[in-house]
Enzyme design. Structure first.
Site, PDB file in Angstrom:
ATOM      1  N   GLY A 159       0.860  -1.195   0.000  1.00  0.00           N
ATOM      2  CA  GLY A 159       0.000   0.000   0.000  1.00  0.00           C
ATOM      3  C   GLY A 159       0.889   1.236   0.000  1.00  0.00           C
ATOM      4  N   GLY A 180      -0.417   4.657  -1.190  1.00  0.00           N
ATOM      5  CA  GLY A 180      -1.667   5.125  -0.576  1.00  0.00           C
ATOM      6  C   GLY A 180      -1.445   6.335   0.317  1.00  0.00           C
ATOM      7  N   ASP A 181      -2.588   6.886   0.682  1.00  0.00           N
ATOM      8  CA  ASP A 181      -2.637   8.076   1.512  1.00  0.00           C
ATOM      9  C   ASP A 181      -1.839   7.930   2.824  1.00  0.00           C
ATOM     10  OD1 ASP A 181      -4.259  10.541   1.509  1.00  0.00           O
ATOM     11  OD2 ASP A 181      -4.922   9.739   3.447  1.00  0.00           O
ATOM     12  N   ARG A 238       1.142  -0.619  -7.188  1.00  0.00           N
ATOM     13  CA  ARG A 238       0.835  -1.023  -8.555  1.00  0.00           C
ATOM     14  C   ARG A 238       1.202   0.076  -9.551  1.00  0.00           C
ATOM     15  NH1 ARG A 238      -4.922  -3.931  -8.112  1.00  0.00           N
ATOM     16  NH2 ARG A 238      -4.670  -3.015  -6.069  1.00  0.00           N
ATOM     17  N   ASP A 278      -2.682   0.862  16.558  1.00  0.00           N
ATOM     18  CA  ASP A 278      -3.768   1.807  16.770  1.00  0.00           C
ATOM     19  C   ASP A 278      -3.033   3.108  17.061  1.00  0.00           C
ATOM     20  OD1 ASP A 278      -5.594   3.534  18.060  1.00  0.00           O
ATOM     21  OD2 ASP A 278      -6.914   1.837  18.421  1.00  0.00           O
ATOM     22  N   HIS A 279      -2.959   3.985  16.077  1.00  0.00           N
ATOM     23  CA  HIS A 279      -2.016   5.098  16.228  1.00  0.00           C
ATOM     24  C   HIS A 279      -2.396   6.029  17.381  1.00  0.00           C
ATOM     25  CE1 HIS A 279      -4.808   7.419  13.692  1.00  0.00           C
ATOM     26  NE2 HIS A 279      -4.159   8.513  14.041  1.00  0.00           N
ATOM     27  N   LYS A 292      -0.125   8.436  20.699  1.00  0.00           N
ATOM     28  CA  LYS A 292      -0.223   9.895  20.919  1.00  0.00           C
ATOM     29  C   LYS A 292       0.247  10.252  22.325  1.00  0.00           C
ATOM     30  CE  LYS A 292      -3.992  10.731  17.645  1.00  0.00           C
ATOM     31  NZ  LYS A 292      -3.431  11.569  16.597  1.00  0.00           N
ATOM     32  N   ASP A 314     -14.612   3.053  12.163  1.00  0.00           N
ATOM     33  CA  ASP A 314     -13.391   3.783  11.825  1.00  0.00           C
ATOM     34  C   ASP A 314     -12.736   4.396  13.064  1.00  0.00           C
ATOM     35  OD1 ASP A 314     -11.598   4.993   9.841  1.00  0.00           O
ATOM     36  OD2 ASP A 314     -12.508   6.906  10.406  1.00  0.00           O
ATOM     37  N   HIS A 341      -9.815   3.363  18.240  1.00  0.00           N
ATOM     38  CA  HIS A 341      -9.179   4.482  18.939  1.00  0.00           C
ATOM     39  C   HIS A 341      -9.909   4.889  20.227  1.00  0.00           C
ATOM     40  CE1 HIS A 341      -7.057   4.739  15.247  1.00  0.00           C
ATOM     41  NE2 HIS A 341      -7.844   5.573  14.610  1.00  0.00           N
ATOM     42  N   LYS A 345     -16.995  13.668  11.381  1.00  0.00           N
ATOM     43  CA  LYS A 345     -16.266  14.403  10.345  1.00  0.00           C
ATOM     44  C   LYS A 345     -17.057  15.669  10.014  1.00  0.00           C
ATOM     45  CE  LYS A 345     -13.545  10.705   8.629  1.00  0.00           C
ATOM     46  NZ  LYS A 345     -12.224  10.956   9.195  1.00  0.00           N
TER      47      LYS A 345
END
Ligand code: BG6
Length: 467
Positions: free
Chosen positions: A11, A14-15, A45, A171-172, A176, A229, A234, A324
């Site tokens: 990946g 990817g972003d 890819r 799990d970012h 933190k 998400d 989180h 969001k």
């Protein structure tokens, strides 16, 4: 030259790789945390070669790196990046990958699955054809699976190849700074430790609001939604650290067991309680976002009321909200204490996680002057306002990739936690749709649908204003 730390990112175009992983790796290189003899193999890819990829990555690193960008250092770092073009969904392509590793004398592997969970399985199958891969470590991005059933199958497959101890589920949020600080604030301060229970704490709020929408991630997000998400991983992780008992021992197991007890005590929803436990919303205009189903009912906002049915927390509601396009970017954990008597404001402790990192405490004093009035005042400590602290605080991904390289597992989610969280969230979702409760529209730039206030009003509470 034998390469002894090889990080392969699936990946790689990817972003996540551009926005988070490469800037983190660049800073790790700058601060001496990336072993000198490292190589980063980017798998994608798209039609890049080493030079064009390094060039494309440069602007992302420049924009997102925590430390000031230095062209010379980037030059040094980028020489460690190699682009390897393949379709990772094609099992037939892994023999060539194996050859590539052997030709380059790559022996020790760390694989990073920065891809949607539906690809984890095929990559694991492919890696069975790569010699030595089973002795490597693997970092998995969240969400782990798409639901409990798929997560269970996936877990078995991954454990069969890598073994449980070599799997790091990232799990970012656990990387933190202020999430790591919750334990210190709780357990190193008797003024908090001794009142950390329902006798003194009236309610708790965990708020994670974002001002951006789904941007380029509509495809992934539409199949996921805010509950999967953000909440399933989180925010439930933050809740468990806030609410756990002090770990019996300061080992990864001690911490995980304490967190697990919280998940095991979460009150389960039922048909009666669901409408007091969950409100979902969707921002207006979401259905027109790229790659989003024009009739989508996916939630971009979720507010929850939870109870932890154990001795410590009996009767204290925990509120979570995330969304969001809510007009603000703010993550905070707020602890609202009981008032000593009516007519005064409560003590409030806010652990500010993002973008400000700090601690805010509201308490009562006598109004200055010839009066006995009681008024609230505050102490507001901003940790990242101090440049030295800011420069010395690693970003979440730097911290977690370094921890994985060093084999430190404390701050990664464990399978049993993920299992409990999937169970909890899936049940909520199922009951919500079974009862045909609406996904309420909200105007972008507002903090979600007004209906989310309902969850708190019943107990005489309200969402704390951000800021
Ligand atoms: C990710 C979610 O895990 O976290 C995103 O998939 C969300 O939807 C992001 O925007 C928020 O992370 P941070 O670190 O910017 O708060």
């Amino acid at each position: 030259m034998i390469i002894d730390t090889n990080l392969t990112i699936f990946g790689g175009t990817g972003d996540l790789t551009f926005r988070k992983l490469l800037p983190a790796l660049y800073t790790m290189d700058l601060t001496g945390k990336l072993p000198g003899n490292s190589r980063i193999v980017i798998i994608g890819r798209r039609d890049f070669d080493n030079d064009s990829y390094r060039q494309a990555a440069r602007e992302w690193v420049e924009k997102n790196s925590r430390l000031p960008f230095q062209a010379e250092s980037y030059g040094h770092f980028s020489e460690k990046i190699y682009y390897y073009r393949m379709n990772f969904s094609e099992l037939g392509e892994y023999e060539a990958l194996d050859r590539y590793y052997r030709q380059n004398e790559i022996r020790s592997h760390l694989f990073y699955f920065a891809v949607a969970p539906r690809f984890f399985s095929v990559i694991t199958k492919g890696l069975k054809m790569v010699g030595g891969s089973e002795e490597g470590k693997v970092i998995l991005e969240k969400p782990f699976g798409e639901n409990l059933a798929s997560a269970t199958v996936l877990n078995k497959e991954l454990e069969a190849h890598f073994g449980a101890e070599r799997i790091y589920r990232i799990d970012h949020y656990l990387g933190k700074e202020m999430v790591r600080n919750i334990q210190a604030i709780r357990f190193a301060n008797p003024i908090f430790t001794d009142v950390w229970n329902s006798r003194y704490i009236e309610s708790v709020q965990i708020s994670a609001l974002e001002d951006m929408g789904v941007e380029t991630r509509g495809g992934y997000y539409d199949a996921s939604g805010a509950l999967k998400d953000m909440v399933q991983n989180h925010l439930l992780q933050i809740l468990s650290i806030m609410a756990m008992e002090e770990p019996k021992e300061m080992t990864p197991k001690g911490l995980h067991d304490a967190q697990l007890d919280v998940f095991d005590s979460l009150r389960q929803a039922d048909e009666e309680s669901i409408q007091d436990m969950l409100v979902l919303g969707q921002y207006e205009g979401y259905q027109k976002e790229p790659l989003v189903n024009p009739r989508s009912q996916t939630e971009t906002f979720a507010a929850l009321q939870l109870f932890i049915d154990n001795k410590r927390w009996k009767g204290t509601p925990f509120y979570i909200r995330t969304g969001k396009k809510t007009g603000t970017r703010e993550i905070e954990l707020s602890v609202i204490f009981r008032r000593p008597y009516s007519g005064v404001e409560p003590n409030v402790l806010i652990i500010k996680i993002q973008p400000t990192e700090g601690v805010y405490l509201q308490f009562n004093i006598k109004r200055p002057g010839d009066t006995d009035d009681i008024i609230p005042t505050k102490m507001d400590f901003c940790q990242n306002c101090n440049l030295v602290h800011q420069l010395n605080t690693p970003e979440a991904y730097e911290r977690l990739i370094t921890a994985c390289m060093e084999g430190e597992r404390s701050w990664f989610s464990q399978w049993d936690q993920i299992e409990r969280c999937w169970n909890y969230i899936s049940r909520l979702k199922e009951l919500y749709s079974h009862k045909a409760l609406p996904v309420y529209p909200y105007t972008p730039g507002t903090p979600g649908p007004g209906e989310s206030d309902r969850l708190l009003e019943k107990h005489g509470h309200h969402w704390l204003n951000q800021g």
